[in-house]
Structure formats: C-alpha cells, structure tokens
Design an enzyme around this catalytic site. Structure first.
Site, short mmCIF file in Angstrom:
data_model
loop_
_atom_site.label_atom_id
_atom_site.label_comp_id
_atom_site.label_asym_id
_atom_site.label_seq_id
_atom_site.Cartn_x
_atom_site.Cartn_y
_atom_site.Cartn_z
N LYS A 43 0.82 -1.20 0.00
CA LYS A 43 0.00 0.00 0.00
C LYS A 43 0.86 1.27 0.00
CE LYS A 43 -2.93 -2.34 3.35
NZ LYS A 43 -3.34 -2.32 4.77
N GLU A 99 7.51 2.44 -6.15
CA GLU A 99 7.68 1.92 -4.79
C GLU A 99 7.77 3.07 -3.80
OE1 GLU A 99 7.43 -0.09 -2.59
OE2 GLU A 99 8.69 -1.86 -2.73
N ASP A 100 7.39 2.79 -2.56
CA ASP A 100 7.55 3.81 -1.53
C ASP A 100 9.01 3.95 -1.14
OD1 ASP A 100 7.61 1.27 -0.37
OD2 ASP A 100 6.14 1.72 1.19
N ILE A 101 9.65 2.81 -0.83
CA ILE A 101 10.99 2.88 -0.26
C ILE A 101 11.79 1.65 -0.64
CG2 ILE A 101 10.15 1.90 1.93
CD1 ILE A 101 12.19 3.78 3.35
N ASP A 103 14.84 -0.47 0.68
CA ASP A 103 15.64 -0.70 1.88
C ASP A 103 16.75 -1.68 1.49
OD1 ASP A 103 16.59 -1.37 4.42
OD2 ASP A 103 14.63 -1.56 5.34
N GLY A 105 16.50 -3.77 -0.93
CA GLY A 105 16.39 -3.89 -2.39
C GLY A 105 15.77 -5.20 -2.85
N THR A 107 12.76 -6.45 -2.42
CA THR A 107 11.41 -6.32 -2.96
C THR A 107 11.45 -5.81 -4.40
OG1 THR A 107 10.58 -5.81 -0.75
CG2 THR A 107 9.12 -5.30 -2.59
N LYS A 131 17.21 3.74 1.31
CA LYS A 131 18.21 3.70 2.39
C LYS A 131 19.48 3.13 1.77
CE LYS A 131 14.69 2.71 5.86
NZ LYS A 131 14.25 1.78 6.91
N ASP A 159 4.44 3.39 6.40
CA ASP A 159 3.84 3.08 7.69
C ASP A 159 4.82 2.40 8.62
OD1 ASP A 159 3.94 0.57 6.22
OD2 ASP A 159 2.74 -0.25 7.85
P1 IMP Z 1 13.32 -4.11 0.94
O1 IMP Z 1 12.83 -5.36 0.26
O2 IMP Z 1 14.20 -4.43 2.11
O3 IMP Z 1 13.95 -3.12 0.01
O4 IMP Z 1 12.09 -3.47 1.64
C1 IMP Z 1 11.22 -2.69 1.00
C2 IMP Z 1 9.91 -2.60 1.76
O5 IMP Z 1 10.09 -2.57 3.18
C3 IMP Z 1 9.23 -1.32 1.40
O6 IMP Z 1 8.41 -1.47 0.28
C4 IMP Z 1 8.45 -1.01 2.67
O7 IMP Z 1 7.20 -1.63 2.62
C5 IMP Z 1 9.26 -1.60 3.78
N1 IMP Z 1 10.11 -0.62 4.48
C6 IMP Z 1 11.46 -0.63 4.55
N2 IMP Z 1 11.93 0.41 5.28
C7 IMP Z 1 10.84 1.12 5.65
C8 IMP Z 1 10.67 2.32 6.44
O8 IMP Z 1 11.60 2.98 6.91
N3 IMP Z 1 9.38 2.72 6.61
C9 IMP Z 1 8.31 2.05 6.11
N4 IMP Z 1 8.43 0.94 5.36
C10 IMP Z 1 9.69 0.46 5.16
MG MG Z 2 6.45 -1.21 0.15
#
Ligand code: IMP
Ligand code: MG
Length: 178
Positions: A43, A99-101, A103, A105, A107, A131, A159
């Site tokens: 979301k 994508e929102d964020i 982190d 990578g 996802t 990040k 969130d």
């Molecule tokens: P990744 O797969 O570690 O890059 O994580 C990505 C997903 O983790 C994002 O799409 C968010 O849903 C969630 N996420 C990671 N860090 C944050 C944060 O600081 N705030 C909110 N959601 C986060």
């Molecule tokens: Mg997300």
C-alpha cells in the site's frame, strides 16, 4: 511535541517539489508514444503514485500489485511473495514500477523479475526514498526522490505497523523493537 508525533525528516513542501521534478523528467523520458503504465506497489506507494501520476504531462494508466515481505515487523526477511498481480494487460507497454521505499532492495529486485514475465516494452523504477547504506542487492532506481540514512520513516504512504501512512510529510520514528 507529542511523543507519538514523528519528527519531520522531509517536509511536505520538499516532497511536493521533488515529486514534480521527477514527474517532469518522466514526462520527457517517455515521450515516444508507447503506452506508459505506472505499477504501484500496495500500500505504501499510493500517495506517491497519486501525486507523481498527476504531475505527468503524458498519457498514462495505473495498475497495482501487492507483495508481502515484512508482515508487521521492521526487519527484512528477504523473502518476497506476490499477493496480487496487475489486472490489465501490460504486454508491449512501458512499465514504471512505483515503490515507496527501497531498503535492502529485495522487494524491488523481485518485482522487476516478476514484471518481466508480462513482456512489457521496458521496465523502469521509481522510489520515493532509498536507504542507500542498507542495500543488500544491486537494483537500479531510475527515479529517486530522496536518499536517507538507516532510520524508520513513516508518512506520505509509509507506515510502521499500518500507522502514520497519511501524514503529509516524511517523519522518523523509533520502532519499539528497533
Ligand atoms: P526491501 O525489500 O528491504 O527493500 O524493503 C522494502 C519494503 O520494506 C518497502 O516497500 C516497505 O514496505 C518496507 N520498508 C522498509 N523500510 C521502511 C521504512 O523505513 N518505513 C516504512 N516501510 C519500510
Ligand atoms: Mg512497500
């Protein structure tokens, strides 16, 4: 300040001007006449996607996908699962994953692979925040809003355990389990 009010990291105004810059760039880059589909990741991307899409000066459609990775935890498991795929036909179209964020990578990397199975004309990525220090996999963000440090951010779609998504700014919180 109320202890439940996240501290401002990126203001509403800074977000607005950066999102408009990205929209202008995207409008220039996708001027080849091939259909552009913006694929938002539920979301967290909805507010970013809504503002980004409305800032474009080129035709576009929107689709949504949903993945599950963290649950209500704030620790990445690296295991990503598709919960909902796009509904429309995106074959032969330009896909911009929103994508929102980013982190670790994981996802985004997973989503790029997933989108390839739909045989689009191209796949690019947009993310509101990244990040940079936490990257575990190499994944390109073609349109990035802001790089931030290793902190948990909420607001503008983001969130923590479903809270604070609709804050107009990006704020920092300390999750209790951090
Ligand atoms: P990744 O797969 O570690 O890059 O994580 C990505 C997903 O983790 C994002 O799409 C968010 O849903 C969630 N996420 C990671 N860090 C944050 C944060 O600081 N705030 C909110 N959601 C986060
Ligand atoms: Mg997300």
């Amino acid at each position: 300040m109320n202890e439940n009010t996240p501290e401002v990291l990126i203001s509403e105004e800074d977000i607005r001007s950066r999102v408009l810059q990205l929209a202008e760039q995207i409008s220039v880059d996708y001027a080849d006449g091939i259909d552009l589909v913006m694929v938002g990741v539920l979301k967290g991307s909805v507010i970013f996607l809504a503002d980004l899409a409305r800032g474009l000066s080129i035709p576009r459609t929107i689709e949504f996908i949903a993945v599950s990775s963290y649950g209500d935890s704030n620790v990445s498991s690296g295991a990503v699962r598709l919960v909902m795929d796009v509904r429309g036909n995106i074959e032969g179209k330009h896909v911009l994953i929103v994508e929102d964020i980013v982190d670790t990578g994981h996802t985004l990397k997973y989503l790029i692979g997933m989108m390839k199975s739909h045989r689009p004309a191209s796949i690019k990525t947009a993310a509101l925040v990244r990040k940079a220090d936490k990257a575990e996999v190499d994944v390109t963000v073609d349109y990035l809003g802001f790089d931030i440090g290793d902190e948990w951010v909420v607001g503008y779609g983001l969130d923590y355990a479903e809270q604070n998504r609709t804050l107009p700014y990006i704020g920092v919180i300390k999750p209790p389990d951090a």
